[in-house]
Motif scaffolding. Structure first.
Motif: not given
Length: 301
Positions: A57-62, A265-268, A273-274
């Motif tokens: 999810q962290s490498f996606r667009f919103m 904002n899930v990806p952000l 978290c990472a």
């Protein structure tokens, strides 16, 4: 002499035959061994699945709403750039670092000394205290929240990281004492007597003689304390209401989660978290070799 040589040869051949039979009897079944590997692989996948979803999810667009197990339609590093540019995140990591260091020092030093006293005292009183210590480990920390909060308000200890460190260390002290006591009991008392003859006191004996032999359990306990303290959310939420004293977990919660629990904002949020997990991962990578060395030493002994 020829008879003795032949007899010795027969005996040696008989011993070799018995050894081979023993190996065959105790050899693990291939089916059982394969099953163990399959179960272990499934458990590893279960543990890695949330981490995979977070990184994915962290490498996606919103605007990317594809299933979370699928790879992103378009890869981006913008979320990590925003995360590293967030000043509140770095302030929270600084507060969490101070919090973790204080708790680790308090638990290792005070818990180790208390365990040393219990392990060397012996007798009914010592055994009773060890039993009480185990019973304390069974008490959930959140069940003490009301009393702890009232006490800390009374002594003006709210919004103080050092006060939160004292509370967290006191909560985990029982587990630290349990770990150390179990290992110190196996260390011969002759070392203490030899150190005493050389003029060493109790503190010097513990820090110079006993503690260096407890490196595996110390490193293991340090990792457990650090991870638990870094991820602690409940107590800091109630005891640190000042935004400038917030820990990294509080920053992630307040910045990207709405009041109802929905993620803004899930990806952000996943990127944050990472980044927040990096110090714990680095700590484990740096200290894991000491755990492995301790396991190898115990096997060789």
């Amino acid at each position: 002499s020829l008879f003795k040589k032949q007899g010795g040869g027969v005996l040696m051949a008989d011993l070799d035959y018995k050894k081979e039979n023993m190996k065959e009897l105790h050899a693990p079944d291939k089916k059982v061994k394969t099953g163990v590997y399959v179960i272990a692989a499934l458990l590893v996948l279960v543990y890695l699945l949330p981490i995979y979803v977070m990184l994915n999810q962290s490498f996606r667009f919103m605007t990317d709403l594809s299933p979370r197990l699928y790879l992103p339609e378009k890869w981006t590093l913008d979320n990590y750039i925003q995360a590293f540019q967030n000043a509140d995140l770095w302030k929270g990591m600084k507060n969490s670092f101070v919090y973790v260091v204080e708790v680790c020092i308090l638990e290792i030093v005070l818990g180790g000394l208390a365990a040393y006293g219990l392990a060397r005292a012996g007798g009914k009183i010592s055994n009773a205290l060890r039993t009480v210590n185990i019973c304390i480990m069974m008490i959930p920390s959140l069940s003490l929240l009301v009393g702890t909060y009232s006490l800390m308000v009374k002594f003006h200890m709210i919004n103080q990281i050092w006060a939160l460190s004292l509370q967290t260390a006191a909560t985990g002290m029982a587990s630290t004492m349990f770990f150390y006591t179990s290992f110190i009991v196996s260390i011969p008392k002759d070392l203490d007597e030899a150190a005493s003859i050389d003029g060493a006191g109790i503190f010097r004996t513990f820090f110079k003689i006993i503690l260096p032999q407890l490196k595996p359990v110390t490193v293991t306990r340090l990792i457990m304390i650090a991870v638990g303290t870094w991820n602690n959310f409940a107590m800091p939420t109630y005891l640190l209401t000042d935004a400038t004293k917030a820990t990294v977990i509080q920053i992630v919660r307040k910045s990207f989660y709405a009041v109802a629990g929905a993620v803004q904002n899930v990806p952000l949020a996943c990127a944050m978290c990472a980044v927040a997990l990096l110090p714990v991962i680095v700590l484990y990578i740096l200290l894991q070799k000491y755990i492995i060395e301790g396991q190898l030493d115990s096997v060789s002994k």
